[in-house]
Every structure is written in structure tokens, then in C-alpha cells.
Design a protein around this motif. Structure first.
Motif, short mmCIF file in Angstrom:
data_model
loop_
_atom_site.label_atom_id
_atom_site.label_comp_id
_atom_site.label_asym_id
_atom_site.label_seq_id
_atom_site.Cartn_x
_atom_site.Cartn_y
_atom_site.Cartn_z
N CYS A 1 -20.45 -19.42 -27.40
CA CYS A 1 -20.34 -19.25 -25.96
C CYS A 1 -21.66 -18.69 -25.43
N PRO A 2 -22.20 -19.24 -24.35
CA PRO A 2 -23.48 -18.73 -23.82
C PRO A 2 -23.44 -17.26 -23.40
N ILE A 3 -22.22 -16.74 -23.10
CA ILE A 3 -22.10 -15.35 -22.63
C ILE A 3 -21.71 -14.39 -23.75
N CYS A 4 -20.56 -14.61 -24.36
CA CYS A 4 -20.04 -13.65 -25.34
C CYS A 4 -20.36 -14.03 -26.78
N ARG A 5 -20.93 -15.19 -27.00
CA ARG A 5 -21.34 -15.67 -28.33
C ARG A 5 -20.16 -15.94 -29.27
N ALA A 6 -18.97 -16.10 -28.71
CA ALA A 6 -17.83 -16.49 -29.55
C ALA A 6 -18.02 -17.94 -30.01
N LYS A 7 -17.79 -18.16 -31.30
CA LYS A 7 -18.00 -19.50 -31.86
C LYS A 7 -16.83 -20.41 -31.51
N PHE A 8 -17.12 -21.67 -31.14
CA PHE A 8 -16.07 -22.61 -30.77
C PHE A 8 -16.45 -24.01 -31.23
N CYS A 9 -15.43 -24.89 -31.27
CA CYS A 9 -15.66 -26.29 -31.58
C CYS A 9 -15.10 -27.13 -30.43
N LEU A 10 -15.15 -28.46 -30.55
CA LEU A 10 -14.70 -29.32 -29.46
C LEU A 10 -13.22 -29.14 -29.15
N LEU A 11 -12.42 -28.76 -30.15
CA LEU A 11 -10.99 -28.57 -29.91
C LEU A 11 -10.70 -27.37 -29.03
N ASP A 12 -11.70 -26.50 -28.85
CA ASP A 12 -11.50 -25.28 -28.06
C ASP A 12 -11.97 -25.42 -26.61
N TRP B 1 -25.31 -27.66 -23.44
CA TRP B 1 -25.49 -26.43 -24.24
C TRP B 1 -25.06 -26.66 -25.68
N PHE B 2 -23.92 -27.32 -25.86
CA PHE B 2 -23.41 -27.61 -27.20
C PHE B 2 -24.42 -28.45 -27.99
N ALA B 3 -24.96 -29.49 -27.34
CA ALA B 3 -25.91 -30.38 -28.01
C ALA B 3 -27.22 -29.66 -28.34
N SER B 4 -27.65 -28.75 -27.46
CA SER B 4 -28.93 -28.06 -27.68
C SER B 4 -28.89 -27.11 -28.86
N ARG B 5 -27.68 -26.69 -29.28
CA ARG B 5 -27.57 -25.76 -30.41
C ARG B 5 -27.37 -26.46 -31.74
N GLN B 6 -27.43 -27.80 -31.74
CA GLN B 6 -27.19 -28.55 -32.96
C GLN B 6 -28.49 -29.00 -33.59
N ALA C 1 -30.01 -34.79 -36.60
CA ALA C 1 -28.77 -35.39 -37.13
C ALA C 1 -27.71 -35.43 -36.04
N PRO C 2 -27.89 -36.25 -35.01
CA PRO C 2 -26.91 -36.30 -33.91
C PRO C 2 -25.53 -36.78 -34.34
N GLU C 3 -25.47 -37.46 -35.46
CA GLU C 3 -24.16 -37.94 -35.93
C GLU C 3 -23.25 -36.79 -36.35
N THR C 4 -23.79 -35.58 -36.50
CA THR C 4 -22.97 -34.43 -36.92
C THR C 4 -22.56 -33.54 -35.75
N TRP C 5 -23.01 -33.87 -34.55
CA TRP C 5 -22.79 -32.96 -33.43
C TRP C 5 -21.31 -32.76 -33.12
N LEU C 6 -20.53 -33.83 -33.09
CA LEU C 6 -19.13 -33.71 -32.69
C LEU C 6 -18.32 -32.82 -33.63
N SER C 7 -18.67 -32.80 -34.89
CA SER C 7 -17.93 -32.00 -35.87
C SER C 7 -18.52 -30.61 -36.06
N SER C 8 -19.54 -30.30 -35.30
CA SER C 8 -20.21 -29.00 -35.45
C SER C 8 -19.60 -27.96 -34.52
N LYS C 9 -20.17 -26.77 -34.56
CA LYS C 9 -19.70 -25.67 -33.74
C LYS C 9 -20.84 -25.11 -32.92
N CYS C 10 -20.49 -24.29 -31.95
CA CYS C 10 -21.47 -23.70 -31.05
C CYS C 10 -20.97 -22.32 -30.64
#
Length: 370
Positions: free
Chosen positions: A349-360, A329-334, A338-347
Motif C-alpha cells: 500500500c502506498p500509505i501504510c505499506r501493507a502487502k497485497f495482491c490482486l485478490l485484495d 503503482w502495482f506495476a511500478s513495484r514489479q 518480467a511483465p509476465e509475472t506481474w499479475l501473480s506478484s504482490k505490492c
């Protein structure tokens, strides 16, 4: 002039190629046999077997006419060179080729006529299916079962090339080719990955493309084995829809796709985050409905970075996803370019739409109630 013959030959070859192996442009414009003759073919969804019997006959008949129509078209060109080089009365080889093309077309028409007169019992598709008839079953009963399974929404269809595709239903693996259908019943079929080949990236793809060759070996006597060649990116989807295990030979090495590499890295990165301990029972992932939910979105990026981050929002959803699905899901929203930017990007939540990053993203662990 000779140039008119060359121009005609090149044009006819291109048109014939588009008929035999239609490019994407022809398919989008509806210039294919199955589209132009849809009225005669009927509905594939309603009568899958009968539809492909008709389609194979019409396809074979049209393809057999191509050599004959080429020579007939030559004689319509108003040029002295045509008479000189391709005159039936003056050229022995032209006469031979024209006669051969005529005999070939007539033989195909006779063959199709014989299939029709036998009520299709001698057609290759019917003969392949008759192998699976038991004492208590008939061709019609098996055909009706396959037709019913094809109408279900859970079938899996993959186009392996422009003229061949594979259909997997609840009980059957079916390879569709221009003139035939190959059948294998999942209950008594072995599947073996025996070869892979890798191709350099094209203008429309990023990274190398790997194709996998799967040998489908039915155990039913008189049933013929066949091969499925598909993109390695589609192998996992096919594997998930087949009840039989697919054997991979020891010398076969699968190249990981960009998504697979990202999922591996995603797992490594979130493993560094603190775990979330819960007391309730874990449920199945709402995305795949197969694996248990094992991750939860828990806002940690502010404490980790010690930097305010207004983009990330606390998510209060219970653990609902497995790590594989949340990574996909995270990858599909990037940005897919530019796959090199995926890890530092945000996404979100599929349900509540709260924005999160890998640290979350945190793994969950069930605590003992005692």
C-alpha cells in the motif's frame, strides 16, 4: 599516404556528427555546445527566450565552420597525397569546395551580425514571437511572460530526439530546434495526430516502439504550423497538459504499451472481486488528484484461495486511489524485465505499506444513507 586522408576524414566526420547530433555519451560527459559554452549562453531557467536566441546563433556559427575546418585540417596533414589530391593550386574542385565553404561561413557570420545589429528583431525566434504581439503588447512583454511560465515547476518538457524537445507551459506550446523556436498559444491552436510509424524493438527496449506525429496548427494569422514527433508512450502525458483537445484521425491506431495492457487486465481481474460498500463521500485520488477514488485494499486472498498466505496483510486505509493509479503503482513495484509475472506478484500500500495482491483490490460502491 591516401590512408591518412581517409583516416582523417572518417575521424572528422565522427567528431562533426557528435557536435551536430550529440550521442548520450557526449551529453553525460558534458561534451555538448550548450554545456561547454554555458558561460556565454547564460541561464535557460532565468531567460528562456534570450538563452535560445544566443544558443541558436552559437550553434549555427559552429555548424557553419565544420566544412571550412575540414579543408583547413587537410592541409595540415604532412603527406604528399594531400598535396596531390587536395592541393588548392592544383585541384580545381578542391578550390571550388574550399571557396564555397569559406563563403558559407562568412555569410552565416554576416547574418548573425545583422541579427545582433538589429537588436535581434530580425532573428527567426523573435519574428515567430512577434506574430503574437497585439496593439497593447510588445516582444519584451511576451518574452517575459514565457520566461516566467518556464520558471514554474508545472511545465512539461519532453525530449523528442537528441536535438529537439517540446516544452508545454500554462499557455504555450514551444518546439525547440537547433536554430529556432516554434510557438503556439494554446488558446487558439489545433492539434491533429496525422501519422504514426512503428519500429522493431532494439536491444534497449522491449516490444515495438510507436512514434506519433502531431501537427500543431496555430490559428493566429502569419503563425507557422509545426510538427511534434514523439513516442506514443509520452502521448498521454502531453495530452493531459494541453488544454486544447488533440484530434486523432480515423485511420490512426495507437499500439498499447505493456503498462496499458496490464492496466486493462488489472481492471478485468479486480472486477471479479467482491465490492466494498461504504457510506462516506468518496474523495479524489491522492495520486492523480483528478479521478474519484474507486478502489479499496480489502484482504480477501485467504478466503479466495483457501490457503494461508502470510505475505498479505490487512490494510485499514480508507479508499484513497482510483483504479488507474493503483494499477500503475502495482506495476511500478514489479520486476520490469518480467511483465509476465506481474499479475501473480504482490505490492505494498502506498500509505501504510501493507502487502497485497490482486485478490485484495476491490471496487468501492457508495451506499445510500437512507
Amino acid at each position: 599516404m591516401l590512408s591518412s586522408i581517409i583516416t582523417y576524414s572518417v575521424a572528422y566526420f565522427l567528431i562533426s556528427f557528435c557536435i551536430v547530433y550529440p550521442p548520450t555519451e557526449c551529453e553525460e560527459a558534458g561534451l555538448t555546445i550548450k554545456t561547454l559554452l554555458s558561460g556565454a549562453l547564460g541561464s535557460e531557467s532565468n531567460e528562456f527566450i534570450q538563452y535560445h536566441i544566443r544558443r541558436s546563433c552559437i550553434t549555427l556559427m559552429i555548424h557553419s565552420l565544420l566544412p571550412l575546418l575540414y579543408f583547413m585540417g587537410l592541409f595540415l596533414i604532412p603527406s604528399d597525397d594531400v598535396n596531390e589530391y587536395f592541393s588548392i593550386s592544383e585541384s580545381f574542385w578542391t578550390l571550388i569546395l574550399f571557396t564555397c565553404s569559406l563563403i558559407y561561413t562568412i555569410s552565416i557570420l554576416v547574418k548573425i551580425s545583422n541579427w545582433y545589429n538589429s537588436k535581434w528583431k530580425t532573428h527567426p525566434i523573435v519574428k515567430n514571437l512577434l506574430v503574437y504581439c497585439n496593439d497593447s503588447s510588445t516582444f519584451s512583454s511576451i518574452a517575459n511572460d514565457i520566461n516566467a511560465e518556464y520558471r514554474r515547476i508545472d511545465k512539461y518538457t519532453i525530449e523528442t530526439n537528441k536535438v529537439t524537445k517540446v516544452v508545454v507551459t500554462e499557455n504555450w506550446i514551444i518546439k525547440i530546434s537547433p536554430y529556432n523556436l516554434h510557438f503556439a498559444h494554446q488558446s487558439d491552436t489545433s492539434l491533429v495526430v496525422n501519422k504514426t510509424d512503428t519500429h522493431a524493438p532494439s536491444a534497449s527496449t522491449k516490444g515495438e516502439i510507436q512514434f506519433v506525429n502531431i501537427e500543431v496548427i496555430p490559428a493566429r494569422p502569419c503563425a507557422t504550423k509545426f510538427d511534434i514527433r514523439l513516442n506514443s508512450a509520452d502521448f498521454k502525458d502531453l495530452q493531459d497538459r494541453i488544454i486544447r483537445p488533440i484530434t486523432v484521425l480515423d485511420n490512426i491506431v495507437f499500439h498499447k504499451t505493456i503498462l496499458e495492457k496490464f492496466i486493462d487486465t488489472f481492471k478485468e481481474e479486480i472486477a471479479k472481486n467482491p465490492k466494498v460498500f461504504i457510506s462516506q463521500e468518496l474523495e479524489h485520488c491522492v495520486m492523480c488528484m483528478q479521478a474519484l477514488s474507486n478502489v479499496k485494499l480489502n484482504k480477501l486472498c485467504i478466503t479466495q484461495d483457501q490457503t494461508p498466505n502470510s505475505n498479505c496483510i490487512a490494510c485499514y486505509c480508507r479508499p484513497m486511489y482510483c483504479v488507474e493509479c493503483i494499477a500503475k503503482w502495482f506495476a511500478s513495484r514489479q520486476n520490469q524485465t518480467a511483465p509476465e509475472t506481474w499479475l501473480s506478484s504482490k505490492c505494498t500500500c502506498p500509505i501504510c505499506r501493507a502487502k497485497f495482491c490482486l485478490l485484495d483490490v476491490c471496487y468501492v460502491e457508495k451506499t445510500n444513507n437512507s
